[in-house]
Write a protein that holds these residues in place. Structure first.
Motif, short mmCIF file in Angstrom:
data_model
loop_
_atom_site.label_atom_id
_atom_site.label_comp_id
_atom_site.label_asym_id
_atom_site.label_seq_id
_atom_site.Cartn_x
_atom_site.Cartn_y
_atom_site.Cartn_z
N LEU A 48 13.26 -21.38 -8.95
CA LEU A 48 13.85 -22.70 -9.05
C LEU A 48 12.77 -23.79 -9.00
N ALA A 49 11.80 -23.62 -8.11
CA ALA A 49 10.72 -24.60 -8.02
C ALA A 49 9.84 -24.54 -9.26
N ALA A 50 9.54 -23.33 -9.70
CA ALA A 50 8.69 -23.19 -10.89
C ALA A 50 9.38 -23.78 -12.11
N ALA A 51 10.68 -23.56 -12.25
CA ALA A 51 11.41 -24.14 -13.38
C ALA A 51 11.43 -25.66 -13.29
N PHE A 105 8.84 -27.38 -15.42
CA PHE A 105 9.17 -27.50 -16.84
C PHE A 105 10.12 -28.66 -17.09
N SER A 106 11.06 -28.87 -16.18
CA SER A 106 11.98 -29.99 -16.30
C SER A 106 11.25 -31.32 -16.21
N VAL A 107 10.31 -31.41 -15.28
CA VAL A 107 9.53 -32.65 -15.14
C VAL A 107 8.73 -32.91 -16.41
N LYS A 108 8.12 -31.88 -16.96
CA LYS A 108 7.34 -32.06 -18.19
C LYS A 108 8.24 -32.48 -19.36
N GLU A 109 9.48 -32.00 -19.39
CA GLU A 109 10.42 -32.43 -20.42
C GLU A 109 10.76 -33.91 -20.26
N ILE A 110 10.92 -34.36 -19.03
CA ILE A 110 11.21 -35.77 -18.79
C ILE A 110 10.02 -36.63 -19.21
N ILE A 111 8.82 -36.19 -18.88
CA ILE A 111 7.61 -36.93 -19.27
C ILE A 111 7.53 -37.02 -20.80
N LYS A 112 7.86 -35.90 -21.47
CA LYS A 112 7.81 -35.87 -22.94
C LYS A 112 8.90 -36.74 -23.56
N GLY A 148 15.58 -25.53 -17.30
CA GLY A 148 16.54 -24.97 -16.36
C GLY A 148 16.60 -23.46 -16.50
N ASN A 149 17.19 -22.81 -15.52
CA ASN A 149 17.38 -21.36 -15.59
C ASN A 149 18.69 -21.05 -16.29
N HIS A 150 19.76 -21.63 -15.77
CA HIS A 150 21.07 -21.53 -16.38
C HIS A 150 21.89 -22.72 -15.88
N LEU A 151 23.05 -22.95 -16.47
CA LEU A 151 23.80 -24.17 -16.22
C LEU A 151 24.10 -24.46 -14.75
N PRO A 152 24.42 -23.47 -13.90
CA PRO A 152 24.70 -23.79 -12.50
C PRO A 152 23.47 -24.23 -11.69
#
Length: 130
Positions: free
Chosen positions: A65-68, A71-78, A99-103
């Motif tokens: 969850l932390a590692a994912a 990737f979310s932060v980098k998507e926001i930056i992009k 994200g890993n999955h929707l939940p």
């Protein structure tokens, strides 16, 4: 002391402070949760990313969850280059944007000082519907 030793000590103090902040984030999430997923299974993670989106601190919990979260932060930056401001909060669960999955829902809060994003605080957790 020499300059190199001062730098080593300074880095250790900053790393310890960041680790303490992430632990406090996790304690707050666990104590305020009404979900057994959080309070009993610890199905969450908290971390801090630097301004470039690289993970600099995380708590124990579910490491993926932390590692994912990075990737979310980098998507926001992009997606929002130069547009992130103080007071912004991002909620993300898109599996194609870190994200890993929707939940698994991530809450990302930037720390902005003098118009510059220094850090992103990330809390990610698995949410269940009843």
């Amino acid at each position: 002391m020499n300059a190199k030793m001062d730098e080593v000590i300074e880095r250790a103090v900053i790393a310890n402070r960041l680790d303490t902040i992430t632990k406090e984030m996790g304690y707050a999430l666990e104590r305020s949760s009404r979900s057994p997923n959080f309070a009993e299974a610890c199905d969450f993670a908290c971390g801090i990313c630097n301004g470039d989106g690289d993970l600099v601190s995380q708590i124990n919990g579910i490491p993926i969850l932390a590692a994912a979260g990075t990737f979310s932060v980098k998507e926001i930056i992009k997606k929002y280059p130069g547009q992130v401001e103080e007071g912004d909060v991002f909620i993300i669960n898109d599996p194609y944007q870190g994200g890993n999955h929707l939940p698994d829902i991530g809450i990302i809060t930037p720390l902005v000082v003098n118009g510059e994003v220094l850090f992103y605080c990330v809390s990610r957790a698995h949410h269940c519907c009843r």
